[in-house]
Design a protein around this motif. Sequence first.
Motif, PDB file in Angstrom:
ATOM      1  N   SER A  24      15.082  -0.351   3.499  1.00  0.00           N
ATOM      2  CA  SER A  24      13.737   0.173   3.251  1.00  0.00           C
ATOM      3  C   SER A  24      13.691   1.689   3.294  1.00  0.00           C
ATOM      4  O   SER A  24      14.566   2.357   3.842  1.00  0.00           O
ATOM      5  N   CYS A  68       6.502  -3.756  -1.918  1.00  0.00           N
ATOM      6  CA  CYS A  68       6.928  -3.415  -3.275  1.00  0.00           C
ATOM      7  C   CYS A  68       5.761  -2.816  -4.044  1.00  0.00           C
ATOM      8  O   CYS A  68       4.600  -3.096  -3.757  1.00  0.00           O
ATOM      9  N   TYR A  74      11.274   2.090  -7.146  1.00  0.00           N
ATOM     10  CA  TYR A  74      11.103   0.815  -6.451  1.00  0.00           C
ATOM     11  C   TYR A  74      12.187  -0.173  -6.879  1.00  0.00           C
ATOM     12  O   TYR A  74      11.912  -1.163  -7.561  1.00  0.00           O
ATOM     13  N   PHE A  76      16.501  -1.617  -5.704  1.00  0.00           N
ATOM     14  CA  PHE A  76      17.614  -1.657  -4.750  1.00  0.00           C
ATOM     15  C   PHE A  76      18.922  -1.676  -5.538  1.00  0.00           C
ATOM     16  O   PHE A  76      18.993  -2.247  -6.625  1.00  0.00           O
ATOM     17  N   CYS A 108      12.346  -4.098  -7.081  1.00  0.00           N
ATOM     18  CA  CYS A 108      11.859  -4.726  -5.849  1.00  0.00           C
ATOM     19  C   CYS A 108      10.965  -5.924  -6.156  1.00  0.00           C
ATOM     20  O   CYS A 108      11.123  -7.006  -5.572  1.00  0.00           O
ATOM     21  N   ASP A 141      17.597   1.538  -1.021  1.00  0.00           N
ATOM     22  CA  ASP A 141      16.417   1.547  -1.876  1.00  0.00           C
ATOM     23  C   ASP A 141      16.460   2.756  -2.805  1.00  0.00           C
ATOM     24  O   ASP A 141      17.194   3.721  -2.578  1.00  0.00           O
ATOM     25  N   ILE A 157       8.881   0.912   0.405  1.00  0.00           N
ATOM     26  CA  ILE A 157       9.683  -0.133  -0.210  1.00  0.00           C
ATOM     27  C   ILE A 157      10.519  -0.803   0.879  1.00  0.00           C
ATOM     28  O   ILE A 157      11.137  -0.117   1.694  1.00  0.00           O
TER      29      ILE A 157
END
Length: 204
Positions: A24, A68, A74, A76, A108, A141, A157
């Motif tokens: 995050s 999200c 946004y 990963f 996300c 992230d 996020i």
Amino acid sequence: FPVTIWRGGTGAGSNDAGTYFFTSGAYGSPNYYQYRSVFAFDTSSIPDDAVIDSASLTLTAKSGGSNCDSGSHYYFAVVDEIMASQTSVSNSDYQGTTFTKWSEDKECSAITEESETTWNFNSTGIAGINQTGYTDLMMLDGYTIDNVDVAGASVGIQKVWYSKENGTKIPVLSVSYHIPSSSSSSSVSSSGSGTINLNSTGSL
């Protein structure tokens, strides 16, 4: 080697025994919070003479705990990591500010909870698989990867993942390879290929 969570500030907090782990980037005035997921997979069982064709990391997101929104950060992705040790963690494992992506991005909002999500490695990630020891990597992230201030985000996020300690839905690094033929007339041996799922070695 269980999953370890490094938390914000100096990166001095960790949890290497939890049944879940976090990735995050969040901001709650006046504090920033970053959770970086660090892994170490023992990939030494891949033959030294093997040519790696593909690799991927599979995680399962836990239901609940997600944040999200839509936007360019946004997502990963898997990035490079060089850990000081595969049996312990240090502040230096957390402090990086520049990263090299090893995988595709996963939005996300597109990650379904309680279902597997797989990140396919790019050519840099495939080249980073260590055939003589451990392959270290991180899940981060988009705000952290892009080095963008999350304070400007509408929401932070975050995803919560199942760890090896959960016993099921564990992180899996899959590697497919082939063994080149010793014959100069053929580039691939008909008998040398395989996929290794490295879940039994765990992660750090």
